[in-house]
Design an enzyme around this catalytic site. Structure first.
Site, PDB file in Angstrom:
ATOM      1  N   LYS A 217       0.822  -1.212   0.000  1.00  0.00           N
ATOM      2  CA  LYS A 217       0.000   0.000   0.000  1.00  0.00           C
ATOM      3  C   LYS A 217       0.854   1.260   0.000  1.00  0.00           C
ATOM      4  CE  LYS A 217      -1.263   2.048   3.465  1.00  0.00           C
ATOM      5  NZ  LYS A 217      -0.873   3.258   4.241  1.00  0.00           N
TER       6      LYS A 217
ATOM      7  N   ASP B 238      -6.177  -0.379   0.399  1.00  0.00           N
ATOM      8  CA  ASP B 238      -6.222  -0.582   1.849  1.00  0.00           C
ATOM      9  C   ASP B 238      -7.569  -1.209   2.189  1.00  0.00           C
ATOM     10  OD1 ASP B 238      -8.019   1.468   1.517  1.00  0.00           O
ATOM     11  OD2 ASP B 238      -6.666   3.007   2.231  1.00  0.00           O
TER      12      ASP B 238
END
Length: 334
Positions: A236, A255
Site C-alpha cells: 500500500k 487498503d
C-alpha cells in the site's frame, strides 16, 4: 493573513494561473490524504511548504492564486508557475479523464458528480515516502501532527505565518544520525521510528534521493519492488509513493477502505475477511482493467467522494482515514 517572517524573508506578490475548478478543486485535493502539510490558514486559503518555500494558495472559479514567503529568489514568476503546474499536474486534462471513466463505469459517473476537480499530486519522492510510512495504522490528525513534529525537529525553519512556524521537510542526511530513531520515539513515532530511520539509512547507503527520484523513469513493477525492499514499506505504501511521487498513474493503492469498496460496490469476489497480497493485486488489476492507464487517478476521485459522504458526524473523517492508513502486508509493527 498577517506575516511574521524569519530574518531575511519577505512576502511575495500574488500571482494567478488559469485553472478552472473542473480541473482542480483545491479544498478537495488538499484534504484528500495525498499530502499532510497544507493548512487552511484562513477560509479558502491554504498554506504549506513546496520546493523549499512557503506558499499560500487561493482559488477563484477560473484562477489559482498564489504567493510565497521565506527565503527565495525574487517574486513569483514563470519558474514558480511551473513548480505549481508540476505539483498539481495541470497539464493532464481532467475533464476528459472524468468523461472516459464515467463512460466505462456508471458508478464512477454517479459519485463523481459531487466530486469534480480531484487530481493526483506530483510530490517530492522523499517527502512522500516518509509521510506514508507514518500512515501505517494511523489516522489523519495523528499523521499530520507526527509529520509536523518530524519537520520541526529535523527540518530547516523557513518562516512563521500567524504565529505558526513552517519548516522544510528533513533531508535524508538529517534522518540518518545515530540518535535519529531515539529522537523519533521521543516524538511519539512508536514502532514507526525504526522504519523512518531505517529507510533513511537504506536510501542514503543505496540509491539516495537522486536514485529514488530516478524511479520516475523505471517501470511500475520495478519501482514498487525497490520501495518494498525498504523497512516499513509494504504494497500500500509503495503504491501511494508510486502514484503520488513517481509518475505511476496506473498504481492503485489498496487498503481496507478500497477493499470494502471493491467488494461491496463492485461485487468483487474476494476470499477471506482481510486484505491479502493476492487480493491487493486482484483489486488493482480489476480497476486498471476498468479505468485504464490512469486508474490510480480514478481511484483517488472515488475515495474522495466516499470520504466526503462520511464527513458527518464529527470524527467520521478520522475513522475513514484510519482505514486508509492500514495495510495488511509489511506496514505492520514487527
Amino acid at each position: 493573513m498577517r506575516l511574521r517572517a524569519a530574518p531575511g524573508s519577505q512576502p511575495g506578490l500574488w500571482r494567478a494561473l488559469p485553472c478552472p475548478q473542473a480541473e482542480l478543486r483545491l479544498e478537495l485535493v488538499l484534504r484528500s490524504g495525498q499530502a499532510f502539510r497544507w493548512r487552511e490558514s484562513s477560509p479558502g486559503a491554504w498554506s504549506g511548504v513546496l520546493a523549499g518555500r512557503v506558499w499560500t494558495l487561493r482559488q477563484e472559479r477560473e484562477r489559482l492564486w498564489y504567493t510565497l514567503y521565506g527565503d527565495g529568489d525574487g517574486a513569483p514568476g514563470a519558474d514558480t508557475d511551473q513548480i505549481l503546474r508540476d505539483y498539481f499536474q495541470l497539464d493532464v486534462g481532467l475533464r476528459e479523464l472524468y468523461r472516459a471513466w464515467g463512460d466505462a463505469d456508471p458508478l464512477f459517473r454517479q459519485v463523481a458528480r459531487d466530486c469534480p476537480g480531484v487530481r493526483v499530486l506530483r510530490q517530492d519522492p522523499v517527502e512522500c515516502l516518509f509521510s506514508f510510512i507514518c500512515t501505517s495504522n494511523n489516522h489523519i490528525s495523528r499523521i499530520t501532527a507526527m509529520i509536523e513534529r518530524l519537520c520541526q525537529a529535523f527540518g530547516r525553519r523557513l518562516c512563521c505565518l500567524d504565529a505558526q512556524p513552517f519548516h522544510a521537510f528533513p533531508s535524508l542526511s538529517a534522518l540518518t544520525g545515530a540518535d535519529a530513531e531515539a529522537r523519533l520515539r521521543a516524538l511519539g513515532f512508536g514502532y514507526r521510528a525504526k522504519f523512518v530511520s531505517g529507510s533513511a539509512r537504506a536510501l542514503a547507503e543505496g540509491i539516495g534521493a537522486e536514485g529514488l527520484c530516478g524511479l520516475r523513469a523505471a517501470p511500475y513493477a520495478e519501482a514498487r519492488r525497490v520501495l518494498c525492499a525498504l523497512p516499513g514499506v509494504g504494497t500500500k505504501v509503495a503504491d501511494c509513493v508510486c502514484l503520488m511521487a513517481l509518475d505511476k498513474a496506473e498504481a492503485v493503492p489498496v487498503d481496507t477502505h478500497i477493499w470494502r469498496i471493491a467488494r461491496q460496490r463492485y461485487g468483487m469476489a474476494l476470499g477471506g475477511k482481510s486484505l491479502t497480497p493476492r487480493a491487493h493485486q486482484e483489486i488493482g488489476d480489476f480497476f486498471r482493467g476498468l479505468w485504464g492507464p490512469r486508474a490510480g487517478w480514478a481511484q483517488a476521485v472515488l475515495f474522495c467522494a466516499d470520504l466526503r459522504k462520511g464527513q458527518e458526524p464529527a470524527g467520521s473523517r478520522d475513522q475513514a482515514w484510519e482505514s486508509r492508513g492500514r495495510d495488511s502486508c509489511r506496514d505492520k509493527p514487527r
